[in-house]
Write a protein that holds these residues in place. Sequence first.
Motif, PDB file in Angstrom:
ATOM      1  N   PHE A  79      38.425  50.459  15.220  1.00  0.00           N
ATOM      2  CA  PHE A  79      39.263  50.426  14.026  1.00  0.00           C
ATOM      3  C   PHE A  79      39.773  49.015  13.821  1.00  0.00           C
ATOM      4  O   PHE A  79      40.584  48.520  14.589  1.00  0.00           O
ATOM      5  CB  PHE A  79      40.449  51.386  14.185  1.00  0.00           C
ATOM      6  N   GLU A  80      39.278  48.357  12.786  1.00  0.00           N
ATOM      7  CA  GLU A  80      39.735  47.008  12.458  1.00  0.00           C
ATOM      8  C   GLU A  80      40.587  47.072  11.207  1.00  0.00           C
ATOM      9  O   GLU A  80      40.113  47.431  10.126  1.00  0.00           O
ATOM     10  CB  GLU A  80      38.561  46.059  12.228  1.00  0.00           C
ATOM     11  N   ARG A  81      41.852  46.754  11.365  1.00  0.00           N
ATOM     12  CA  ARG A  81      42.776  46.826  10.238  1.00  0.00           C
ATOM     13  C   ARG A  81      42.725  45.511   9.468  1.00  0.00           C
ATOM     14  O   ARG A  81      42.912  44.442  10.045  1.00  0.00           O
ATOM     15  CB  ARG A  81      44.187  47.076  10.767  1.00  0.00           C
ATOM     16  N   LEU A  82      42.475  45.604   8.155  1.00  0.00           N
ATOM     17  CA  LEU A  82      42.243  44.404   7.363  1.00  0.00           C
ATOM     18  C   LEU A  82      43.516  43.830   6.753  1.00  0.00           C
ATOM     19  O   LEU A  82      43.604  42.638   6.525  1.00  0.00           O
ATOM     20  CB  LEU A  82      41.230  44.707   6.247  1.00  0.00           C
ATOM     21  N   SER A  83      44.483  44.669   6.457  1.00  0.00           N
ATOM     22  CA  SER A  83      45.754  44.179   5.910  1.00  0.00           C
ATOM     23  C   SER A  83      46.869  44.726   6.788  1.00  0.00           C
ATOM     24  O   SER A  83      47.134  45.912   6.791  1.00  0.00           O
ATOM     25  CB  SER A  83      45.941  44.603   4.448  1.00  0.00           C
ATOM     26  N   ALA A  84      47.497  43.848   7.548  1.00  0.00           N
ATOM     27  CA  ALA A  84      48.281  44.297   8.678  1.00  0.00           C
ATOM     28  C   ALA A  84      49.759  44.447   8.395  1.00  0.00           C
ATOM     29  O   ALA A  84      50.327  45.514   8.526  1.00  0.00           O
ATOM     30  CB  ALA A  84      48.078  43.316   9.828  1.00  0.00           C
ATOM     31  N   SER A  85      50.404  43.388   8.025  1.00  0.00           N
ATOM     32  CA  SER A  85      51.850  43.365   7.977  1.00  0.00           C
ATOM     33  C   SER A  85      52.367  44.318   6.910  1.00  0.00           C
ATOM     34  O   SER A  85      53.269  45.100   7.140  1.00  0.00           O
ATOM     35  CB  SER A  85      52.305  41.941   7.688  1.00  0.00           C
ATOM     36  N   ALA A  86      51.791  44.258   5.735  1.00  0.00           N
ATOM     37  CA  ALA A  86      52.142  45.194   4.682  1.00  0.00           C
ATOM     38  C   ALA A  86      51.552  46.556   5.028  1.00  0.00           C
ATOM     39  O   ALA A  86      50.506  46.645   5.650  1.00  0.00           O
ATOM     40  CB  ALA A  86      51.605  44.703   3.344  1.00  0.00           C
ATOM     41  N   ASP A  87      52.265  47.602   4.637  1.00  0.00           N
ATOM     42  CA  ASP A  87      51.762  48.943   4.886  1.00  0.00           C
ATOM     43  C   ASP A  87      50.396  49.098   4.219  1.00  0.00           C
ATOM     44  O   ASP A  87      50.259  48.881   3.014  1.00  0.00           O
ATOM     45  CB  ASP A  87      52.746  49.961   4.318  1.00  0.00           C
ATOM     46  N   PRO A  88      49.355  49.456   4.967  1.00  0.00           N
ATOM     47  CA  PRO A  88      48.004  49.472   4.387  1.00  0.00           C
ATOM     48  C   PRO A  88      47.834  50.481   3.257  1.00  0.00           C
ATOM     49  O   PRO A  88      47.037  50.257   2.343  1.00  0.00           O
ATOM     50  CB  PRO A  88      47.104  49.804   5.585  1.00  0.00           C
ATOM     51  N   GLU A  89      48.574  51.597   3.308  1.00  0.00           N
ATOM     52  CA  GLU A  89      48.395  52.611   2.269  1.00  0.00           C
ATOM     53  C   GLU A  89      48.919  52.136   0.919  1.00  0.00           C
ATOM     54  O   GLU A  89      48.233  52.228  -0.105  1.00  0.00           O
ATOM     55  CB  GLU A  89      49.067  53.912   2.704  1.00  0.00           C
ATOM     56  N   ILE A  90      50.152  51.589   0.911  1.00  0.00           N
ATOM     57  CA  ILE A  90      50.670  51.117  -0.378  1.00  0.00           C
ATOM     58  C   ILE A  90      49.973  49.833  -0.795  1.00  0.00           C
ATOM     59  O   ILE A  90      49.857  49.534  -1.988  1.00  0.00           O
ATOM     60  CB  ILE A  90      52.209  50.963  -0.333  1.00  0.00           C
ATOM     61  N   THR A  91      49.475  49.052   0.179  1.00  0.00           N
ATOM     62  CA  THR A  91      48.696  47.864  -0.178  1.00  0.00           C
ATOM     63  C   THR A  91      47.446  48.264  -0.954  1.00  0.00           C
ATOM     64  O   THR A  91      47.072  47.609  -1.935  1.00  0.00           O
ATOM     65  CB  THR A  91      48.303  47.069   1.083  1.00  0.00           C
ATOM     66  N   ALA A  92      46.801  49.347  -0.534  1.00  0.00           N
ATOM     67  CA  ALA A  92      45.618  49.836  -1.252  1.00  0.00           C
ATOM     68  C   ALA A  92      45.988  50.281  -2.664  1.00  0.00           C
ATOM     69  O   ALA A  92      45.262  50.019  -3.635  1.00  0.00           O
ATOM     70  CB  ALA A  92      44.972  50.974  -0.482  1.00  0.00           C
ATOM     71  N   VAL A  93      47.126  50.956  -2.800  1.00  0.00           N
ATOM     72  CA  VAL A  93      47.581  51.386  -4.132  1.00  0.00           C
ATOM     73  C   VAL A  93      47.919  50.165  -4.984  1.00  0.00           C
ATOM     74  O   VAL A  93      47.597  50.117  -6.177  1.00  0.00           O
ATOM     75  CB  VAL A  93      48.789  52.335  -4.017  1.00  0.00           C
ATOM     76  N   ASN A  94      48.567  49.170  -4.373  1.00  0.00           N
ATOM     77  CA  ASN A  94      48.873  47.933  -5.104  1.00  0.00           C
ATOM     78  C   ASN A  94      47.597  47.257  -5.603  1.00  0.00           C
ATOM     79  O   ASN A  94      47.543  46.727  -6.718  1.00  0.00           O
ATOM     80  CB  ASN A  94      49.644  46.972  -4.205  1.00  0.00           C
ATOM     81  N   ALA A  95      46.564  47.256  -4.755  1.00  0.00           N
ATOM     82  CA  ALA A  95      45.285  46.668  -5.146  1.00  0.00           C
ATOM     83  C   ALA A  95      44.663  47.445  -6.303  1.00  0.00           C
ATOM     84  O   ALA A  95      44.104  46.857  -7.237  1.00  0.00           O
ATOM     85  CB  ALA A  95      44.332  46.640  -3.953  1.00  0.00           C
ATOM     86  N   ALA A  96      44.766  48.773  -6.241  1.00  0.00           N
ATOM     87  CA  ALA A  96      44.243  49.609  -7.329  1.00  0.00           C
ATOM     88  C   ALA A  96      44.969  49.308  -8.632  1.00  0.00           C
ATOM     89  O   ALA A  96      44.351  49.231  -9.705  1.00  0.00           O
ATOM     90  CB  ALA A  96      44.385  51.086  -6.964  1.00  0.00           C
ATOM     91  N   PHE A  97      46.276  49.118  -8.540  1.00  0.00           N
ATOM     92  CA  PHE A  97      47.061  48.773  -9.728  1.00  0.00           C
ATOM     93  C   PHE A  97      46.623  47.431 -10.317  1.00  0.00           C
ATOM     94  O   PHE A  97      46.399  47.304 -11.521  1.00  0.00           O
ATOM     95  CB  PHE A  97      48.545  48.739  -9.361  1.00  0.00           C
ATOM     96  N   ALA A  98      46.504  46.419  -9.459  1.00  0.00           N
ATOM     97  CA  ALA A  98      46.138  45.082  -9.935  1.00  0.00           C
ATOM     98  C   ALA A  98      44.773  45.098 -10.612  1.00  0.00           C
ATOM     99  O   ALA A  98      44.589  44.521 -11.697  1.00  0.00           O
ATOM    100  CB  ALA A  98      46.147  44.098  -8.765  1.00  0.00           C
ATOM    101  N   LEU A  99      43.818  45.763  -9.983  1.00  0.00           N
ATOM    102  CA  LEU A  99      42.471  45.798 -10.545  1.00  0.00           C
ATOM    103  C   LEU A  99      42.431  46.636 -11.815  1.00  0.00           C
ATOM    104  O   LEU A  99      41.742  46.297 -12.783  1.00  0.00           O
ATOM    105  CB  LEU A  99      41.504  46.361  -9.494  1.00  0.00           C
TER     106      LEU A  99
END
Length: 251
Positions: A161-181
């Motif tokens: 398991f390699e975590r790509l976005s660490a410090s920020a919570d990965p779940e909301i980071t993914a949602v943030n990315a979905a929002f931006a895109l």
Amino acid sequence: MKLRVQGTGPTSPFLSARDLFETEHDLSLPVYVQLRDDPDVRTWAGHYDDRHVLNISRQAASSAMARELALHELAHMARYEQEHPSHIQSTEEVLYLALAGKSVERRKLSHCYQIANHMKDIYADDITLAVGPGEKLLSFFESSLAAAVADRPESPPRPGFERLSASADPEITAVNAAFALALAERHELVDDDHRLYDLAHAAAMDAPHIEFEEFKRRFRELARDPDSSSYRQVLVEATRAYVGGSGPAAD
């Protein structure tokens, strides 16, 4: 539209934002810009019976994004005066409808508020991007997401398991990315090979339990002029999609 800058600091970004905004929109209430000393204070709009207040740090007011930040907050004020469902719907009411009978972690509850704010931002930026260019906003999304994806943990990841976005919570980071895109696609700001797609893919890989494409679709396809009931239902469904589970309809 009346705009007054309170406190010492630059005024030109706010006057420039006002001039852009007034090409298509107007506000009934005056706007007071409150320049704050704390550099950590986020830019936000307050709404009162007799005025709007744009709160911003002096550091942000002196940044390259100052005009865009101001224009974004003016757009929020316009949505509030329009009584747009996204800006008058109680988030607490939605959370009660969506999460009744469920036990939810505090961090996920705070993330639900962030999802609601993303929807508000999309409707505000429908105005922002209709009157001003989107290049700086796109660059801001790219740099912010790149920082989250590059922020790896100090300790080695678990085997397999390699975590790509660490410090920020990965779940909301993914949602943030979905929002931006989603916002970028909604306003045709990106080509198919834009770096934002690679960064969003990395964030999505870090949160396999988040339906990234579904969240992107939800944000991108928000109805331009929803009624209160349909907007409430969309927000309830997004909340349930994030925390898991189902329940009765919002109405």
